[in-house]
Design a protein around this motif. Structure first.
Motif, PDB file in Angstrom:
ATOM      1  N   VAL A  97       0.822  -1.218   0.000  1.00 31.72           N
ATOM      2  CA  VAL A  97       0.000   0.000   0.000  1.00 31.72           C
ATOM      3  C   VAL A  97       0.850   1.261   0.000  1.00 31.72           C
ATOM      4  CG1 VAL A  97      -1.949  -1.146   1.115  1.00 31.72           C
ATOM      5  CG2 VAL A  97      -0.225  -0.007   2.530  1.00 31.72           C
ATOM      6  N   ILE A  98       2.170   1.135   0.088  1.00 34.01           N
ATOM      7  CA  ILE A  98       3.068   2.290   0.067  1.00 34.01           C
ATOM      8  C   ILE A  98       3.467   2.576  -1.381  1.00 34.01           C
ATOM      9  CG2 ILE A  98       5.262   3.243   0.828  1.00 34.01           C
ATOM     10  CD1 ILE A  98       3.232   2.924   3.057  1.00 34.01           C
ATOM     11  N   LYS A  99       3.239   3.810  -1.839  1.00 33.43           N
ATOM     12  CA  LYS A  99       3.486   4.189  -3.225  1.00 33.43           C
ATOM     13  C   LYS A  99       4.234   5.523  -3.302  1.00 33.43           C
ATOM     14  CE  LYS A  99       0.762   0.837  -4.863  1.00 33.43           C
ATOM     15  NZ  LYS A  99       1.271  -0.286  -5.672  1.00 33.43           N
ATOM     16  N   SER A 100       4.830   5.764  -4.472  1.00 33.81           N
ATOM     17  CA  SER A 100       5.404   7.075  -4.842  1.00 33.81           C
ATOM     18  C   SER A 100       6.398   7.592  -3.805  1.00 33.81           C
ATOM     19  CB  SER A 100       4.284   8.104  -5.042  1.00 33.81           C
ATOM     20  OG  SER A 100       3.347   7.658  -5.984  1.00 33.81           O
ATOM     21  N   VAL A 101       7.355   6.748  -3.428  1.00 36.18           N
ATOM     22  CA  VAL A 101       8.363   7.136  -2.442  1.00 36.18           C
ATOM     23  C   VAL A 101       9.440   7.973  -3.125  1.00 36.18           C
ATOM     24  CG1 VAL A 101       9.984   6.323  -0.709  1.00 36.18           C
ATOM     25  CG2 VAL A 101       7.912   4.991  -1.202  1.00 36.18           C
ATOM     26  N   SER A 113      -4.980   4.280   1.429  1.00 34.05           N
ATOM     27  CA  SER A 113      -5.813   4.021   2.604  1.00 34.05           C
ATOM     28  C   SER A 113      -6.751   5.199   2.816  1.00 34.05           C
ATOM     29  CB  SER A 113      -4.934   3.809   3.844  1.00 34.05           C
ATOM     30  OG  SER A 113      -5.716   3.666   5.007  1.00 34.05           O
ATOM     31  N   ASN A 114      -7.797   4.960   3.576  1.00 36.73           N
ATOM     32  CA  ASN A 114      -8.727   6.031   3.953  1.00 36.73           C
ATOM     33  C   ASN A 114      -8.385   6.635   5.305  1.00 36.73           C
ATOM     34  OD1 ASN A 114     -10.442   5.871   1.645  1.00 36.73           O
ATOM     35  ND2 ASN A 114     -11.393   4.032   2.507  1.00 36.73           N
ATOM     36  N   SER A 115      -7.455   6.015   6.022  1.00 34.58           N
ATOM     37  CA  SER A 115      -7.116   6.501   7.362  1.00 34.58           C
ATOM     38  C   SER A 115      -5.602   6.508   7.536  1.00 34.58           C
ATOM     39  CB  SER A 115      -7.765   5.620   8.431  1.00 34.58           C
ATOM     40  OG  SER A 115      -7.352   4.271   8.300  1.00 34.58           O
ATOM     41  N   SER A 160      -7.604  14.492  -1.950  1.00 36.54           N
ATOM     42  CA  SER A 160      -8.879  15.172  -2.190  1.00 36.54           C
ATOM     43  C   SER A 160      -9.244  15.081  -3.664  1.00 36.54           C
ATOM     44  CB  SER A 160      -8.790  16.647  -1.762  1.00 36.54           C
ATOM     45  OG  SER A 160      -7.798  17.336  -2.494  1.00 36.54           O
ATOM     46  N   VAL A 161     -10.518  14.825  -3.941  1.00 37.72           N
ATOM     47  CA  VAL A 161     -11.066  14.788  -5.297  1.00 37.72           C
ATOM     48  C   VAL A 161     -10.292  13.785  -6.170  1.00 37.72           C
ATOM     49  CG1 VAL A 161     -12.065  16.238  -7.111  1.00 37.72           C
ATOM     50  CG2 VAL A 161     -11.389  17.279  -4.964  1.00 37.72           C
ATOM     51  N   THR A 162      -9.971  12.647  -5.617  1.00 36.09           N
ATOM     52  CA  THR A 162      -9.273  11.609  -6.380  1.00 36.09           C
ATOM     53  C   THR A 162     -10.088  10.319  -6.346  1.00 36.09           C
ATOM     54  OG1 THR A 162      -8.011  10.932  -4.423  1.00 36.09           O
ATOM     55  CG2 THR A 162      -6.988  12.542  -5.884  1.00 36.09           C
ATOM     56  N   ARG A 163      -9.993   9.543  -7.413  1.00 32.56           N
ATOM     57  CA  ARG A 163     -10.678   8.252  -7.451  1.00 32.56           C
ATOM     58  C   ARG A 163     -10.022   7.254  -6.496  1.00 32.56           C
ATOM     59  NH1 ARG A 163     -12.028  10.528 -12.223  1.00 32.56           N
ATOM     60  NH2 ARG A 163     -13.920   9.807 -13.302  1.00 32.56           N
ATOM     61  N   LYS A 164      -8.708   7.303  -6.405  1.00 37.26           N
ATOM     62  CA  LYS A 164      -7.976   6.450  -5.476  1.00 37.26           C
ATOM     63  C   LYS A 164      -7.681   7.246  -4.207  1.00 37.26           C
ATOM     64  CE  LYS A 164      -6.189   2.896  -6.340  1.00 37.26           C
ATOM     65  NZ  LYS A 164      -6.627   1.494  -6.201  1.00 37.26           N
ATOM     66  N   LYS A 165      -8.198   6.781  -3.077  1.00 40.31           N
ATOM     67  CA  LYS A 165      -7.993   7.481  -1.813  1.00 40.31           C
ATOM     68  C   LYS A 165      -6.651   7.078  -1.201  1.00 40.31           C
ATOM     69  CE  LYS A 165     -11.964   9.453  -2.177  1.00 40.31           C
ATOM     70  NZ  LYS A 165     -12.010  10.898  -2.539  1.00 40.31           N
TER      71      LYS A 165
END
Length: 420
Positions: free
Chosen positions: A32-36, A66-68, A109-114
């Motif tokens: 779940v960790i991306k774009s490092v 993630s949402n949190s 914010s305002v993204t399809r992927k949270k």
């Protein structure tokens, strides 16, 4: 996998100098960790190098799908020139706390992927390196021995001067394809007792350590100058300019984008790529393997940049019975694994894969692994030319007799000089 990289280097002639097999590396251990990204503050395209005892800081950023939010902590480990952890206690190389918390995060914010975006600026007063050298940053949730990601950075205490240039290979058979790095060091003022044992120099092309060369012995010594210009050392395949694509907007097709689908998720279909192993060099603008997050349709790409499934497809004129194609770049740390491995479609006779990537500009290239020999080949699908524009990073390490760690006492960034 690192053994495969080393094997390739030996076979290809890139390893004219002694090779190093790093043990600590840039890794992401959580799916779940991306774009490092890690770079000096305000210098996004630069190797993460800072001066010892300076006010310079590095910026780490990453997303968690993630949402949190979670509570993440960080620490760093001192390593020797070959990225083996030094036999030092944290008290010997860290001033202040031995670990600290990441406190800066924000929600998408305002993204399809949270996702949740995290940032960290370090070092600071609470936690600072005490000595120069190689360091491994570790981000973890509970146990520092089980990090979610690691990133290498460098702390330099400049005590030597470095002069260098890039020339064509002295090997006539490689003159049109290779770039040779000659350099010399001046260690005036450094307490060197044996220049052949106390100093080593590591050279990387475009910050790719698996293909780096470790120089252990100078060609000659002239007073306090060490000269490294033997015809058999530091001869790199020039490679080719990186391929790239641009997804800073998902509203229209841009560079190398064939089609964009926007539904419950974003899907980007790239144009078909083909082998570039041609004898003649063709100029292409690239960023030497790097990637940059950006969103032309929003205000702050850190939190309104969306993710998309990016589909790569390669007409390699080969099949999966002959070998395997991988797509790599800084975005996946050039790692050959299941995430970078491409599948083969018999109907279209192409290799393909999809990777979830945040909006931005990405450099990438294809690597071929032969089925029978297991040889890793970065030239077969991309070609190699002396004219290719490349960066070279030179790192100088000093370890006197009876010392317990390698100091980083010099750093030099070189460029082939070909204008983009």
């Amino acid at each position: 996998m690192k053994r495969i990289f080393l094997f390739f280097c030996l076979l290809s002639g890139l390893a004219a100098s002694a090779q190093t097999l790093v043990t600590e590396d840039d890794r992401v251990f959580s799916p779940v960790i991306k774009s490092v990204q890690l770079y000096p503050v305000g210098k996004e395209s630069v190797l993460p190098v800072i001066a010892l005892n300076s006010s310079e800081q590095l910026l780490l950023s990453f997303d968690e799908i993630s949402n949190s939010s979670r509570t993440y902590n960080y620490t760093f480990q001192h390593c020797d020139a070959q990225w083996i952890p030094s036999k030092l206690t944290p008290l010997e190389y860290i001033a202040g706390f031995q670990d600290d918390r990441l406190r800066d995060y924000s929600y998408s914010s305002v993204t399809r992927k949270k996702y949740v975006h995290y940032e960290l600026k370090f070092p600071d007063r609470s936690m600072m390196p005490k000595i120069s050298g190689n360091y491994l940053l570790k981000v973890f949730e509970f146990d520092k021995d089980k990090p979610v990601l690691t990133r290498r950075f460098y702390v330099v205490n400049t005590r030597v001067s470095v002069a260098a240039d890039i020339v064509a290979s002295p090997n006539t058979a490689l003159r049109e394809t290779n770039q040779k790095v000659n350099f010399q060091l001046d260690y005036t003022g450094l307490p060197v007792s044996s220049a052949y044992n106390d100093i080593k120099v590591f050279i990387m092309q475009n910050a790719r350590s698996p293909w780096g060369l470790m120089n252990l012995k100078p060609t000659m010594i002239r007073g306090t100058q060490l000269i490294y210009n033997d015809v058999n050392i530091n001869d790199f395949a020039g490679g080719n300019e990186f391929r790239r694509f641009d997804t800073r907007t998902l509203r229209l097709n841009s560079e190398r984008v064939e089609r964009i689908y926007r539904d419950t998720a974003n899907t980007v279909m790239l144009l078909t790529d083909r082998p570039r192993d041609k004898p003649n060099y063709t100029f292409l603008f690239d960023n030497n393997g790097k990637y940059f997050i950006g969103n032309q349709d929003g205000r702050d790409a850190r939190t309104d940049g969306d993710y998309a499934h990016v589909y790569f497809n390669l007409a390699a004129n080969k099949t999966d019975r002959e070998g395997t194609a991988y797509v790599v770049g800084q975005f996946n740390n050039y790692q050959l694994n299941e995430q970078s491995k491409m599948s083969f479609d018999n109907l279209s006779n192409r290799f393909y894969t999809d990777i979830s990537l945040k909006q931005g500009v990405y450099d990438y290239e294809y690597i071929w692994v032969d089925q029978s020999s297991k040889k890793v080949d970065r030239i077969m699908l991309e070609g190699t030319h002396f004219e290719t524009e490349n960066d070279y990073q030179l790192l100088v390490y000093f370890r006197p007799a009876n010392a317990r760690w390698d100091e980083l006492v010099g750093y030099r960034l070189l460029n082939t000089g070909v204008k983009k």
